[in-house]
Design a protein around this motif. Structure first.
Motif, mmCIF file in Angstrom:
data_model
loop_
_atom_site.group_PDB
_atom_site.id
_atom_site.type_symbol
_atom_site.label_atom_id
_atom_site.label_comp_id
_atom_site.label_asym_id
_atom_site.label_seq_id
_atom_site.Cartn_x
_atom_site.Cartn_y
_atom_site.Cartn_z
ATOM 1 N N UNK A 161 0.824 -1.207 0.000
ATOM 2 C CA UNK A 161 0.000 0.000 0.000
ATOM 3 C C UNK A 161 0.859 1.259 0.000
ATOM 4 N N UNK A 162 1.942 1.227 0.765
ATOM 5 C CA UNK A 162 2.895 2.337 0.804
ATOM 6 C C UNK A 162 4.227 1.830 0.255
ATOM 7 N N UNK A 163 4.590 2.333 -0.914
ATOM 8 C CA UNK A 163 5.810 1.880 -1.579
ATOM 9 C C UNK A 163 6.741 3.069 -1.781
ATOM 10 N N UNK A 176 7.585 3.083 -10.592
ATOM 11 C CA UNK A 176 6.698 4.011 -9.899
ATOM 12 C C UNK A 176 5.381 4.171 -10.639
ATOM 13 N N UNK A 177 5.457 4.365 -11.947
ATOM 14 C CA UNK A 177 4.251 4.546 -12.748
ATOM 15 C C UNK A 177 3.376 3.300 -12.721
ATOM 16 N N UNK A 185 0.375 3.646 -3.124
ATOM 17 C CA UNK A 185 0.808 5.030 -2.974
ATOM 18 C C UNK A 185 2.332 5.029 -3.065
ATOM 19 N N UNK A 186 2.866 5.733 -4.053
ATOM 20 C CA UNK A 186 4.293 5.656 -4.377
ATOM 21 C C UNK A 186 4.985 6.978 -4.070
ATOM 22 N N UNK A 187 6.120 6.865 -3.392
ATOM 23 C CA UNK A 187 6.999 8.008 -3.167
ATOM 24 C C UNK A 187 8.369 7.669 -3.739
ATOM 25 N N UNK A 188 8.930 8.605 -4.503
ATOM 26 C CA UNK A 188 10.252 8.422 -5.103
ATOM 27 C C UNK A 188 11.237 9.347 -4.407
ATOM 28 N N UNK A 249 7.291 2.779 4.981
ATOM 29 C CA UNK A 249 6.872 2.044 3.786
ATOM 30 C C UNK A 249 6.621 0.587 4.118
ATOM 31 N N UNK A 250 5.598 0.022 3.465
ATOM 32 C CA UNK A 250 5.387 -1.427 3.567
ATOM 33 C C UNK A 250 6.529 -2.170 2.890
ATOM 34 N N UNK A 251 6.994 -1.625 1.759
ATOM 35 C CA UNK A 251 8.132 -2.145 1.015
ATOM 36 C C UNK A 251 8.869 -0.962 0.400
#
Length: 448
Positions: A161-163, A176-177, A185-188, A249-251
């Motif tokens: 869920x949180x990457x 990411x895309x 939900x992606x954070x770079x 982050x989950x992962x």
């Protein structure tokens, strides 16, 4: 010691294609592959094909677990096909095991059962690829239970869920895309202050704005300090322009580059040279510093694309059976594609590169929203750019950010490599509605 006229280390694109060709010439070949999950090489098992399968699945709204299952079925079929492509040849032997040089032309192969088999090759071809670089100098990363690479990400059956993605390069952006489309939900986090600094600023800005609009968060110009591993999440501590903060982050995916896969080849036991990046040093014919030993593909530290590996095969084949004229120095223009939701492709010079090299050019630009097929597809994001030699009107380079650009770029590559004037593409009759017909409009008149 078992002797072979040809030994190929690694079942990648160049190696498998060369082994097959040598077999058609009646030559005996030993192919050594340390993992039976890598028959066929990186591309079909853990990179190009499975990742693009997932990109398409995400775009089509396929649930993440179903997409992973479909990907796994596909790679299994491809792996089996590639295995039999070589194994069914009477002059090819496939040996499962880890190869380590014990001399310039001798190898000790440790099989999956633990048996050690010593082999010698008159000619040896190294095609062991590259592996994800995990920065062990950052505390908490290497042993984190939440760590993923581009490979292990595609083995997950549950959507994080949180990457968080460490690295905002092309691989990181593609992941990411894709994961954003799956619903994560992606954070770079990227160390560079400028987003895709190698790209032209207008193209990079367009892609950045679109990814942000999709819901991806970017933290640019940051330094990763450490990873703190909690019971159910990773806490990634980073410094953002002087301020230290953290994100959970989950992962998290490490996408901070890939390293040539040479560390366990025993090259210290040979006269085969490597550079400071551990890439095998080769000349323009892909010959190493040892006679009759070649290196092909990602292990040489060059462009990491399966089609480059295929062209490496052509270079070696030309030495063994041709005139030897084909080299890495006369390789034609090579296109590249990034399969973000709206794909980004390049060939030849960008405007930024032309400026840096002092090359004069005519500039052509077209917004994708002006293309009828983009309206049909339902995605009008993007920008097309092309640079043209003002003297002979040949195309110097093109950047296409838009739907189906990964197909269009091959037409522009053909024009560049055959020195065709841009008017050839401008005046061509194309099928309709297609993205390719936009070349009629792109090349109507230069901006300057």
């Amino acid at each position: 010691m078992q002797h072979y006229p040809n030994i190929v280390i690694g079942f990648g694109k160049a190696g498998k294609t060369l082994a097959k060709f040598l077999a058609t010439q009646g030559q005996e070949v030993l192919v050594i592959e340390q993992s039976n999950q890598m028959y066929g090489g990186t591309c079909i098992n853990i990179a190009c094909l499975p990742s693009k399968r997932l990109v398409i699945a995400a775009h089509n709204g396929v649930p993440f677990p179903d997409a992973i299952a479909g990907k796994t079925e596909m790679t299994s079929q491809l792996r089996n096909k590639n295995y039999h492509m070589l194994a069914d040849e009477p002059t090819i032997t496939i040996l499962d095991g880890h190869a380590e040089f014990i001399a310039d032309h001798e190898l000790a192969v440790t099989t999956t059962s633990g048996e050690v088999i010593n082999v010698a090759g008159e000619r040896i071809f190294i095609n062991t690829g590259a592996i994800t670089r995990v920065p062990a100098e950052i505390p908490g990363i290497a042993d984190s239970p939440f760590l993923l690479t581009s490979t292990t990400l595609m083995e997950q059956t549950e959507l994080p869920q949180e990457l968080v993605i460490l690295g905002g390069g092309y691989i990181g952006l593609e992941i990411a895309s894709m994961m954003n489309q799956f619903g994560a939900h992606v954070t770079v986090l990227d160390r560079n202050d400028q987003f895709l600094r190698r790209e032209d600023d207008d193209v990079a800005q367009a892609l950045y704005d679109d990814l942000v609009a999709d819901g991806i968060d970017f933290k640019l110009g940051v330094t990763i300090n450490q990873v703190i591993n909690h019971a159910d999440q990773a806490e990634i501590e980073y410094t953002d322009h002087g301020t230290t903060t953290s994100i959970t982050a989950d992962k998290f995916v490490v996408a901070m580059g890939r390293t040539p896969n040479t560390m366990e080849l025993g090259l210290a036991n040979t006269n085969i040279q490597v550079n400071d990046r551990q890439a095998i040093v080769v000349n323009e014919h892909l010959q190493t510093s040892v006679d009759n030993v070649w290196a092909m593909g990602d292990v040489t530290g060059g462009l990491q694309f399966t089609y480059i590996s295929l062209d490496d095969f052509r270079i070696v084949k030309d030495q063994l059976f041709g005139a030897g004229a084909r080299t890495t120095t006369n390789r034609p223009a090579v296109p590249t594609s990034v399969f973000t939701q709206t794909p980004l492709t390049n060939v030849g010079l960008t405007e930024k590169e032309a400026h840096a090299q002092g090359i004069d050019y005519l500039l052509f630009k077209l917004p994708v929203m002006a293309i009828p097929k983009a309206k049909v597809i339902g995605n009008q994001r993007g920008l097309y750019k092309a640079l043209v030699n003002p003297t002979d009107h040949t195309i110097l380079g093109a950047t296409l950010y838009g739907e189906e650009s990964f197909e269009m770029i091959n037409l522009l590559t053909t024009a560049i490599n055959n020195h065709l004037p841009y008017e050839t593409l401008r005046d061509q009759i194309y099928t309709h509605p297609t993205m390719t017909e936009a070349l009629n409009d792109l090349f109507k008149a230069p901006l300057h």
